[in-house]
Scaffold this motif. Sequence first.
Motif, PDB file in Angstrom:
ATOM      1  N   ARG A  72      10.383   5.001   5.218  1.00  0.00           N
ATOM      2  CA  ARG A  72      11.086   5.229   6.488  1.00  0.00           C
ATOM      3  C   ARG A  72      10.812   6.646   6.999  1.00  0.00           C
ATOM      4  O   ARG A  72      10.698   6.871   8.202  1.00  0.00           O
ATOM      5  CB  ARG A  72      12.591   5.007   6.305  1.00  0.00           C
ATOM      6  CG  ARG A  72      12.976   3.549   6.137  1.00  0.00           C
ATOM      7  CD  ARG A  72      14.459   3.362   5.836  1.00  0.00           C
ATOM      8  NE  ARG A  72      14.811   1.964   5.710  1.00  0.00           N
ATOM      9  CZ  ARG A  72      15.148   1.170   6.733  1.00  0.00           C
ATOM     10  NH1 ARG A  72      15.234   1.665   7.950  1.00  0.00           N
ATOM     11  NH2 ARG A  72      15.422  -0.099   6.544  1.00  0.00           N
TER      12      ARG A  72
ATOM     13  N   ASP B 118       6.063  -7.636   4.510  1.00  0.00           N
ATOM     14  CA  ASP B 118       6.093  -7.054   3.154  1.00  0.00           C
ATOM     15  C   ASP B 118       5.520  -8.012   2.112  1.00  0.00           C
ATOM     16  O   ASP B 118       4.895  -7.585   1.139  1.00  0.00           O
ATOM     17  CB  ASP B 118       7.534  -6.674   2.757  1.00  0.00           C
ATOM     18  CG  ASP B 118       8.098  -5.531   3.589  1.00  0.00           C
ATOM     19  OD1 ASP B 118       7.332  -4.859   4.297  1.00  0.00           O
ATOM     20  OD2 ASP B 118       9.332  -5.317   3.543  1.00  0.00           O
TER      21      ASP B 118
ATOM     22  N   ARG C 112       0.700   4.358   1.062  1.00  0.00           N
ATOM     23  CA  ARG C 112       1.244   3.898  -0.225  1.00  0.00           C
ATOM     24  C   ARG C 112       0.753   4.788  -1.373  1.00  0.00           C
ATOM     25  O   ARG C 112       1.523   5.148  -2.253  1.00  0.00           O
ATOM     26  CB  ARG C 112       0.840   2.442  -0.512  1.00  0.00           C
ATOM     27  CG  ARG C 112       1.262   1.450   0.561  1.00  0.00           C
ATOM     28  CD  ARG C 112       1.373   0.032   0.003  1.00  0.00           C
ATOM     29  NE  ARG C 112       2.502  -0.069  -0.897  1.00  0.00           N
ATOM     30  CZ  ARG C 112       3.759  -0.238  -0.505  1.00  0.00           C
ATOM     31  NH1 ARG C 112       4.045  -0.363   0.771  1.00  0.00           N
ATOM     32  NH2 ARG C 112       4.732  -0.295  -1.399  1.00  0.00           N
TER      33      ARG C 112
ATOM     34  N   LYS D 196      20.124  -3.729  -2.898  1.00  0.00           N
ATOM     35  CA  LYS D 196      19.449  -3.015  -3.995  1.00  0.00           C
ATOM     36  C   LYS D 196      19.955  -1.589  -4.117  1.00  0.00           C
ATOM     37  O   LYS D 196      20.262  -1.114  -5.209  1.00  0.00           O
ATOM     38  CB  LYS D 196      17.925  -2.934  -3.753  1.00  0.00           C
ATOM     39  CG  LYS D 196      17.213  -4.252  -3.614  1.00  0.00           C
ATOM     40  CD  LYS D 196      15.727  -4.051  -3.375  1.00  0.00           C
ATOM     41  CE  LYS D 196      15.399  -3.311  -2.098  1.00  0.00           C
ATOM     42  NZ  LYS D 196      15.679  -4.028  -0.857  1.00  0.00           N
TER      43      LYS D 196
ATOM     44  N   SER E  86      17.679  -5.546   2.637  1.00  0.00           N
ATOM     45  CA  SER E  86      19.132  -5.712   2.700  1.00  0.00           C
ATOM     46  C   SER E  86      19.702  -6.658   1.632  1.00  0.00           C
ATOM     47  O   SER E  86      20.609  -7.425   1.911  1.00  0.00           O
ATOM     48  CB  SER E  86      19.564  -6.221   4.084  1.00  0.00           C
ATOM     49  OG  SER E  86      18.842  -5.606   5.095  1.00  0.00           O
TER      50      SER E  86
ATOM     51  N   ARG F 207      23.515  -6.117   6.919  1.00  0.00           N
ATOM     52  CA  ARG F 207      22.862  -5.007   7.613  1.00  0.00           C
ATOM     53  C   ARG F 207      23.497  -4.777   8.988  1.00  0.00           C
ATOM     54  O   ARG F 207      23.699  -3.641   9.414  1.00  0.00           O
ATOM     55  CB  ARG F 207      21.344  -5.296   7.733  1.00  0.00           C
ATOM     56  CG  ARG F 207      20.513  -4.199   8.368  1.00  0.00           C
ATOM     57  CD  ARG F 207      20.725  -2.821   7.757  1.00  0.00           C
ATOM     58  NE  ARG F 207      20.649  -2.776   6.312  1.00  0.00           N
ATOM     59  CZ  ARG F 207      19.547  -2.457   5.630  1.00  0.00           C
ATOM     60  NH1 ARG F 207      18.446  -2.155   6.264  1.00  0.00           N
ATOM     61  NH2 ARG F 207      19.571  -2.416   4.310  1.00  0.00           N
TER      62      ARG F 207
ATOM     63  N   ARG G  81      10.265  -8.328   8.553  1.00  0.00           N
ATOM     64  CA  ARG G  81       9.884  -7.426   7.452  1.00  0.00           C
ATOM     65  C   ARG G  81       9.586  -8.207   6.178  1.00  0.00           C
ATOM     66  O   ARG G  81       8.662  -7.890   5.449  1.00  0.00           O
ATOM     67  CB  ARG G  81      10.970  -6.374   7.215  1.00  0.00           C
ATOM     68  CG  ARG G  81      10.845  -5.227   8.177  1.00  0.00           C
ATOM     69  CD  ARG G  81      11.569  -4.002   7.705  1.00  0.00           C
ATOM     70  NE  ARG G  81      13.006  -4.135   7.765  1.00  0.00           N
ATOM     71  CZ  ARG G  81      13.828  -3.702   6.825  1.00  0.00           C
ATOM     72  NH1 ARG G  81      13.372  -3.119   5.743  1.00  0.00           N
ATOM     73  NH2 ARG G  81      15.134  -3.833   6.969  1.00  0.00           N
TER      74      ARG G  81
ATOM     75  N   SER H  74      12.996   4.423  -2.745  1.00  0.00           N
ATOM     76  CA  SER H  74      11.593   4.531  -2.300  1.00  0.00           C
ATOM     77  C   SER H  74      11.438   4.084  -0.857  1.00  0.00           C
ATOM     78  O   SER H  74      10.558   4.562  -0.148  1.00  0.00           O
ATOM     79  CB  SER H  74      10.667   3.732  -3.221  1.00  0.00           C
ATOM     80  OG  SER H  74      10.857   2.345  -3.049  1.00  0.00           O
TER      81      SER H  74
ATOM     82  N   ASP I 234       7.734  -2.639  -4.711  1.00  0.00           N
ATOM     83  CA  ASP I 234       6.615  -2.695  -5.664  1.00  0.00           C
ATOM     84  C   ASP I 234       6.900  -1.838  -6.892  1.00  0.00           C
ATOM     85  O   ASP I 234       5.986  -1.388  -7.559  1.00  0.00           O
ATOM     86  CB  ASP I 234       5.336  -2.170  -4.983  1.00  0.00           C
ATOM     87  CG  ASP I 234       5.500  -0.725  -4.505  1.00  0.00           C
ATOM     88  OD1 ASP I 234       6.659  -0.256  -4.401  1.00  0.00           O
ATOM     89  OD2 ASP I 234       4.481  -0.057  -4.259  1.00  0.00           O
TER      90      ASP I 234
ATOM     91  N   SER J  43       7.532  -1.600   8.311  1.00  0.00           N
ATOM     92  CA  SER J  43       6.671  -2.476   7.506  1.00  0.00           C
ATOM     93  C   SER J  43       5.196  -2.335   7.894  1.00  0.00           C
ATOM     94  O   SER J  43       4.315  -2.517   7.049  1.00  0.00           O
ATOM     95  CB  SER J  43       7.122  -3.931   7.614  1.00  0.00           C
ATOM     96  OG  SER J  43       8.340  -4.097   6.903  1.00  0.00           O
TER      97      SER J  43
ATOM     98  N   ARG K  82       1.301  -8.556   2.956  1.00  0.00           N
ATOM     99  CA  ARG K  82       0.304  -7.476   3.087  1.00  0.00           C
ATOM    100  C   ARG K  82      -0.637  -7.501   1.885  1.00  0.00           C
ATOM    101  O   ARG K  82      -0.270  -8.006   0.803  1.00  0.00           O
ATOM    102  CB  ARG K  82       1.016  -6.122   3.211  1.00  0.00           C
ATOM    103  CG  ARG K  82       1.709  -5.684   1.952  1.00  0.00           C
ATOM    104  CD  ARG K  82       2.472  -4.378   2.138  1.00  0.00           C
ATOM    105  NE  ARG K  82       3.218  -4.091   0.948  1.00  0.00           N
ATOM    106  CZ  ARG K  82       4.431  -3.555   0.914  1.00  0.00           C
ATOM    107  NH1 ARG K  82       5.042  -3.218   2.039  1.00  0.00           N
ATOM    108  NH2 ARG K  82       5.022  -3.323  -0.228  1.00  0.00           N
TER     109      ARG K  82
HETATM  110  O1  CDP Z   1      17.102  -1.063   3.049  1.00  0.00           O
HETATM  111  P1  CDP Z   1      16.107  -2.173   3.211  1.00  0.00           P
HETATM  112  O2  CDP Z   1      16.093  -3.093   2.037  1.00  0.00           O
HETATM  113  O3  CDP Z   1      16.216  -2.874   4.490  1.00  0.00           O
HETATM  114  O4  CDP Z   1      14.657  -1.501   3.272  1.00  0.00           O
HETATM  115  P2  CDP Z   1      14.138  -0.202   2.567  1.00  0.00           P
HETATM  116  O5  CDP Z   1      14.293  -0.295   1.077  1.00  0.00           O
HETATM  117  O6  CDP Z   1      14.706   0.977   3.253  1.00  0.00           O
HETATM  118  O7  CDP Z   1      12.564  -0.290   2.864  1.00  0.00           O
HETATM  119  C1  CDP Z   1      12.077  -0.210   4.181  1.00  0.00           C
HETATM  120  C2  CDP Z   1      10.669  -0.757   4.219  1.00  0.00           C
HETATM  121  O8  CDP Z   1       9.799   0.110   3.459  1.00  0.00           O
HETATM  122  C3  CDP Z   1      10.442  -2.144   3.631  1.00  0.00           C
HETATM  123  O9  CDP Z   1      10.688  -3.192   4.562  1.00  0.00           O
HETATM  124  C4  CDP Z   1       8.967  -2.083   3.225  1.00  0.00           C
HETATM  125  O10 CDP Z   1       8.124  -2.343   4.330  1.00  0.00           O
HETATM  126  C5  CDP Z   1       8.770  -0.630   2.829  1.00  0.00           C
HETATM  127  N1  CDP Z   1       8.812  -0.394   1.377  1.00  0.00           N
HETATM  128  C6  CDP Z   1       7.678  -0.636   0.636  1.00  0.00           C
HETATM  129  O11 CDP Z   1       6.692  -1.110   1.183  1.00  0.00           O
HETATM  130  N2  CDP Z   1       7.644  -0.338  -0.680  1.00  0.00           N
HETATM  131  C7  CDP Z   1       8.706   0.164  -1.302  1.00  0.00           C
HETATM  132  N3  CDP Z   1       8.633   0.472  -2.597  1.00  0.00           N
HETATM  133  C8  CDP Z   1       9.894   0.398  -0.589  1.00  0.00           C
HETATM  134  C9  CDP Z   1       9.931   0.087   0.762  1.00  0.00           C
END
Ligand code: CDP
Length: 231
Positions: free
Chosen positions: A39, A188, A113, A16, A13, A161, A184, A34, A135, A104, A191
């Motif tokens: 999700r 995140d 991944r 981005k 949140s 959010r 999260r 991504s 990442d 997460s 890990r």
């Molecule tokens: O929108 P928000 O920033 O809350 O989260 P999101 O971008 O929808 O990503 C959801 C979750 O996916 C993150 O909390 C990570 O656990 C995972 N994620 C990840 O591991 N690697 C990415 N490149 C993008 C998301």
Amino acid sequence: MSKITIAIDGFSSTGKSTVAKQLAKHLGYVYVDSGAMYRAVTYYAMQNGLISKDGFNVEGLISQLDNIQISFKFNDNLGFAEVYLNGENIEKAIRTLEVSGFVSQVAAISEVRAKLVEQQQKMGAEKGVVMDGRDIGTVVFPDADLKLFMTATAEKRAIRRYDELIERGDEVLYEDVLKNVQERDRIDSTREDSPLVKAEDAIEIDNSNLSLQEQYDKLLDIVKKTLEKTK
Ligand code: CDP
């Protein structure tokens, strides 16, 4: 002018996806969310009884990964691409606090991944892409022309959010949203596989006190300078 790759990483949140969509629209680039892909896998796991409050059947999910097809389709009305799981539009269904509560754990699984990173790299192979996640600048596109790392205080992020969820009609408590954001961040960042860290060559933007317009102007300026350099 040659096209560049823009990687935007950061905590949950941090806005981005908002700025990534704006930049992609301005540049005529493809935007890839991504996080929507992680999700989508989480949503599949929930629908198929593989993850719930009672536990997570990791092996079960790994054995079913080949059944999961994720795609994006551009929606002209919305101005961005929506995510589909096995042909079903799940754009709205994956944004719930419930999915956020499990994602997460799912994103920490290396097999998950590997599958998603491969697909993301294919989507960005031609450049002209803005991708946001955790990442992207470290693992997916370590050679990206521009890497941004977005931060803001947990409280600011939780308010943003919470407002989004209330706006779409979800019944949630601010305290639960804040807890999810913090949990999260913790999972995140700690890990083993591809933790959320700022790439050495990323530009950090703290947007706690920036309006959407100020943030966009600031990032567009950085993008323009990068385009000049890579001409
Ligand atoms: O929108 P928000 O920033 O809350 O989260 P999101 O971008 O929808 O990503 C959801 C979750 O996916 C993150 O909390 C990570 O656990 C995972 N994620 C990840 O591991 N690697 C990415 N490149 C993008 C998301």
